[in-house]
Design an enzyme around this catalytic site. Structure first.
Site, PDB file in Angstrom:
ATOM      1  N   HIS A 561       1.911  -4.783  -1.021  1.00 46.84           N
ATOM      2  CA  HIS A 561       1.595  -3.140  -1.155  1.00 46.84           C
ATOM      3  C   HIS A 561       1.879  -2.462   0.180  1.00 46.84           C
ATOM      4  CE1 HIS A 561      -0.931   0.276  -2.687  1.00 46.84           C
ATOM      5  NE2 HIS A 561       0.412   0.626  -2.510  1.00 46.84           N
ATOM      6  N   HIS A 566       4.451   0.890   2.208  1.00 45.99           N
ATOM      7  CA  HIS A 566       3.917   1.768   3.064  1.00 45.99           C
ATOM      8  C   HIS A 566       4.416   1.784   4.526  1.00 45.99           C
ATOM      9  CE1 HIS A 566       0.931   4.240   0.123  1.00 45.99           C
ATOM     10  NE2 HIS A 566       1.118   3.018  -0.335  1.00 45.99           N
ATOM     11  N   HIS A 753       7.305   0.051  -5.106  1.00 46.24           N
ATOM     12  CA  HIS A 753       5.725   0.687  -5.019  1.00 46.24           C
ATOM     13  C   HIS A 753       5.354   0.970  -6.102  1.00 46.24           C
ATOM     14  CE1 HIS A 753       2.858   3.861  -4.079  1.00 46.24           C
ATOM     15  NE2 HIS A 753       2.476   3.199  -3.172  1.00 46.24           N
ATOM     16  N   ASN A 757       1.653  -0.611  -7.430  1.00 42.88           N
ATOM     17  CA  ASN A 757       0.357   0.358  -7.198  1.00 42.88           C
ATOM     18  C   ASN A 757      -0.142   1.181  -8.487  1.00 42.88           C
ATOM     19  OD1 ASN A 757      -0.846   2.401  -5.429  1.00 42.88           O
ATOM     20  ND2 ASN A 757       0.095   3.737  -6.763  1.00 42.88           N
ATOM     21  N   ILE A 903       1.404   8.060  -2.530  1.00 46.56           N
ATOM     22  CA  ILE A 903      -0.337   7.754  -3.014  1.00 46.56           C
ATOM     23  C   ILE A 903      -0.459   6.225  -2.662  1.00 46.56           C
ATOM     24  CG2 ILE A 903       0.000   7.228  -5.379  1.00 46.56           C
ATOM     25  CD1 ILE A 903      -3.128   9.054  -3.437  1.00 46.56           C
TER      26      ILE A 903
END
Length: 903
Positions: A561, A566, A753, A757, A903
């Site tokens: 993740h 990110h 993602h 997530n 997010i």
């Protein structure tokens, strides 16, 4: 409706009558209109304008065209968004001064820029200027009006310059010009415009027409270069909140050595700890460690990357900030003992049924207003109640987490479908130094496997038939075992978990190996656990699964993740803003996929992955969490393997097959993540290919595009500097090269993602299914006689004691609830067309095909989830696999693929 402007004769009286609203109101009072003059005159043809960064859009216009042939009268209306902290917020003296500026007609200075040079002088034409006057307010929008007289030889509009005359920044949604013979000119700005008192530099907004560098109109070439220079900055000084500067730095702000010595953390980035780069903030170094950057109450991101004041208060990052800043401390206050575990499973159930009383914050109703899903208001004057929604997985089958079938199924259709690998060699061997860590060969023997397969086939036949699969957390975790065990209240092993593929495409677990390396004057300890039938073996197996699930949770959060989405994607965003002009077609393709990522990453550095943050205090690797992600980046991360097909092939989960759908054949046919993911990948690739081939009909255009080449070079040499010399970086010479690079980036920020997530609360909201940390060793690892007897008497208590503490569990559950939530204004892939795409009929048609393909994918996914033969996504109590369904309603839904990592 807009309020009618006051007549000129009323202006003096209005100033005194309305002085209170000017100084302390909400900007709804109408302002007088004064006669205005343009500074200059010139002519323009139809064009549309758009800016570099985004948030929200809309506007309206009225116009009149002059009857003379010499000039054109053009009327413009600017739409400004009322924001929490911008110009229209009710704040003090500067607000009053800005109201007076509005009254006097000096609010915004607009300048129209010609795309053409003056044919006589060969220089840029003089701009056409005018001040915009405030008309009035309609809900959350304020309108300003401006008049221009444009000369007939002005040429096409190439850009608009904007100067904000107020003392506060303004969020300009758009500007619309009306009165040109060829129609309206729409200027979509979607950007914060700083006050001229903060920075005298005017803002530049380019037209919607995209240009490769070589095609840039002569009148815009200087501005194209100038805007990129502004965005690059000088690389010195501390960044200010109103700035839009993009630059690189190492992850040197995770620790806080000046606060506590135990909060010192290594710098990530460089030879010792390779890592991607983040956005530079320029804060002062810490006193105790000059290599580390001091921390602050807020972290700089370029102004248009920050969105929380523009988006509604229900937006997830606003909510996440509230959870991290206020709710988690309240949980710690309510649960005084940080080491207290759950005494019974019914105590875990009470989090969903009864809730946890929280001390009420000073501003009553704060939690309840921002976190209505989590926090319920009991009564006026009473405490707030933290009560969790029952996760869908437990709502469907309360005991599913206990079953081996579900443990196995989630490797293919759960929160982390990226770790399962095909076993291709035997025996299993470690690559670590045996002199340090003990024998390389695994303790899982041929006999163990064949006993568990129970005569169905031999080990050799299972490997040859591609029937054996593994979750391998041995080599990555083993060097950290003793380091982590020094942290009070936690433990760690290296682990290997083997699975067997059955005839119906489901996996069955065969064995778990847990290893403690030699060290601290102790020999290596390791043991193989299997799902046997006697009571003691069954409970040992359940405890071993808890350890493996904790390993998988940590690896999922830190590597799959954080690192692979990110962290690794921030350099793409920084490089794009530094090297690709706002008018570059590739910038415009990528823009919706970059929105809001830098701010959520800054928030993660501030409160999630920082020293002493949620990850360190609640996940297996503890304070070594981000350091472990650096090791994974060094050993495992490759851009060329971030493409979904390449990732599946690398793990042995697929092979190339020209005859198969999408050109690859899955090793496990019923692999929900891969089945849906490959369809989404193919749709993205087709859209990107259509887009790239329109703007680059010849390969030579790609090689000669200096901005594009500089962007890709900077991604490799600055953004991922520690891997700049790796031979696997794709070259950028052809349309296929560019299509693959862009498809990979878009897939990672959207599909990858979303898959890892938005199922977090569904699968980890009931933490026994995915404990984030284990606090006790296995009962068979050098136990005292008393410890082992306690295990035999109350094995359930041994499992509860191994699970996270009450504080750890509730903190993580609260964060995962918010991370899994879609805001009402989520922007989903293929759902909305960018204004610049709509300008070109070919691109518009390509996007409509893309959008149609994604709608078709939703139906395909629904059909798969209803197929009784697909047992990894259909069955009694099973959560359907919907994580890659493109669109979702708001809330925690377990579906929906946003455009970007928001997010």
């Amino acid at each position: 409706m807009l309020k009618t402007p006051l007549h000129q004769s009323e202006s003096a009286r209005s100033f005194f009558l309305l002085h209170k609203p000017f100084l302390a109101g909400h900007g709804t009072a109408s302002l007088p209109v004064r006669p205005r003059q343009s500074f200059h005159t010139k002519k323009q043809k139809k064009s549309s304008v758009r800016f570099v960064s985004g948030n929200i859009i809309k506007a309206e216009v009225s116009s009149t065209t002059s009857t003379t042939e010499k000039s054109i009268k053009v009327k413009a209306i600017v739409t400004v968004q009322v924001t929490v902290g911008g110009f229209f917020s009710n704040l003090g003296l500067t607000r009053g001064l800005d109201d007076i500026s509005d009254l006097l007609g000096k609010s915004l200075l607009l300048e129209l820029v010609s795309a053409n040079l003056d044919p006589k002088s060969g220089r840029e034409k003089a701009t056409v200027k005018d001040y915009a006057l405030r008309l009035g307010q309609e809900e959350n929008e304020v309108k300003y009006e401006s008049d221009f007289v444009v000369p007939p030889d002005f040429g096409d509009i190439g850009a608009i310059l904007v100067e904000n005359e107020h003392h506060k920044e303004m969020f300009i949604k758009n500007i619309v010009l009306d009165g040109f013979p060829n129609g309206t000119v729409n200027v979509s700005c979607d950007s914060w415009v700083h006050s001229k008192f903060d920075n005298p530099e005017k803002r530049i907004f380019f037209t919607n027409k995209s240009y490769l560098p070589s095609d840039t109109p002569d009148g815009l070439k200087r501005m194209r270069e100038k805007e990129l220079e502004i965005l690059r900055g000088t690389g010195v000084g501390e960044r200010k909140t109103f700035e839009r500067i993009y630059d690189y730095d190492k992850y040197n702000d995770l620790g806080d050595p000046d606060s506590k010595e135990e909060l010192a953390r290594p710098v990530l980035g460089g030879k010792e700890h390779p890592y991607p780069r983040r956005c530079r903030t320029g804060r002062e170094p810490t006193v105790k460690d000059p290599l580390s950057e001091s921390r602050s109450s807020s972290v700089y991101v370029p102004r248009d990357e920050a969105f929380s004041e523009v988006k509604s208060l229900t937006f997830s990052v606003k909510t996440l900030s509230s959870v991290l800043g206020a709710l988690l401390p309240s949980i710690e206050t309510a649960l005084i003992n940080p080491d207290l575990g759950f005494p019974y499973f019914t105590a875990i159930d009470s989090l969903f049924n009864e809730g946890l009383n929280l001390p009420k914050p000073e501003n009553l109703g704060f939690f309840q207003s921002l976190l209505p899903r989590l926090v319920k208001l009991i009564k006026d004057g009473g405490d707030d109640l933290l009560q969790f929604e029952t996760p869908e997985m437990i709502d469907r089958d309360k005991f599913s987490w206990f079953r081996d079938e579900e443990f196995s199924r989630q490797t293919l259709a759960g929160l982390n479908p990226y770790s399962i690998e095909l076993v291709t060699e035997w025996p299993l061997k470690s690559k670590l130094d045996p002199k340090i860590y003990g024998p390389a060969e695994s303790a899982i023997t041929r006999e163990v496997i064949e006993q568990e397969i129970k005569g169905v086939m031999t080990l050799d036949e299972a490997i040859e038939g591609k029937k054996l699969f593994i979750l391998d957390y041995h080599d990555l975790f083993l060097p950290y075992v003793y380091k982590v065990r020094e942290i009070e209240g936690t433990t760690l092993y290296g682990s290997r978990t083997l699975f067997f593929l059955t005839h119906d495409c489901t996996l069955r677990p065969l064995a778990i190996e847990l290893t403690r390396p030699a060290g601290n004057d102790k020999p290596q300890w390791r043991q193989v656990f299997t799902p046997n039938w006697d009571a003691t073996s069954c409970w040992l197996w359940r405890l071993a699964k808890a350890h493996v699930n904790a390993h998988d949770s940590g690896y999922h959060q830190l590597v799959i993740h954080w690192l692979r989405t990110h962290c690794s994607c921030e350099p793409y965003i920084i490089a794009a803003n530094r090297q690709l002009s706002a008018m570059h077609p590739i910038y415009r393709l990528l823009l919706p996929h970059f929105r809001y990522t830098m701010e959520i990453n800054a928030l993660a550095r501030e409160s999630l992955i920082n020293g002493g943050g949620v990850i360190e205090t609640s996940f297996s690797p503890g304070k070594y969490s981000t350091e472990l992600s650096s090791v994974a980046y060094d050993q495992l991360w490759r851009f060329d393997m971030e493409a979904l097909p390449a990732d599946l092939i690398r793990r042995g989960m697929a092979v190339e097959d020209p005859k198969a759908k999408h050109g690859i054949k899955l090793t496990i046919e019923d692999y929900p993540f891969a089945n849906d993911g490959l369809d989404l990948w193919a749709a993205i690739k087709q859209w990107v290919s259509d887009y790239v081939n329109h703007y680059y009909p010849e390969p030579s255009l790609i090689e000669s595009d200096q901005e594009l080449q500089d962007w890709w070079t900077e991604v490799r040499t600055k953004g991922h500097e520690d891997k700049k010399d790796e031979p696997w970086w794709p070259v950028l010479k052809t349309q296929a090269d560019l299509t693959h690079i862009l498809t990979t980036i878009i897939w990672v920020v959207s599909g990858h993602h979303a898959a890892v997530n938005f199922g977090q609360y569904v699968y980890a909201g009931y933490f026994p299914n995915r404990p984030t940390i284990t606090r006790t060793n296995m009962p068979t690892e050098e136990p005292s006689e008393t410890e082992f007897l306690n295990f035999l008497k109350k094995p359930e208590f041994a499992l509860l004691k191994c699970f996270p503490s009450q504080i750890q569990a509730t903190k993580v559950m609260a964060v995962l609830d918010v991370l899994s939530n879609h805001s009402p204004d989520e922007e989903y892939i293929g759902d909305a067309m960018e204004p610049s795409w709509a300008e070109c009929p070919i691109i518009k048609a390509a996007f409509e095909r893309f959008s149609g393909n994604l709608k078709e994918l939703e139906g395909i996914i629904d059909a798969r989830n209803a197929d009784i033969n697909l047992k990894n996504r259909f069955g009694a109590g099973i959560v359907p696999y919907e994580l890659l369904k493109p669109v979702s309603k708001p809330g925690v839904t377990g579906m929906g693929v946003p455009n970007s990592i928001s997010i």
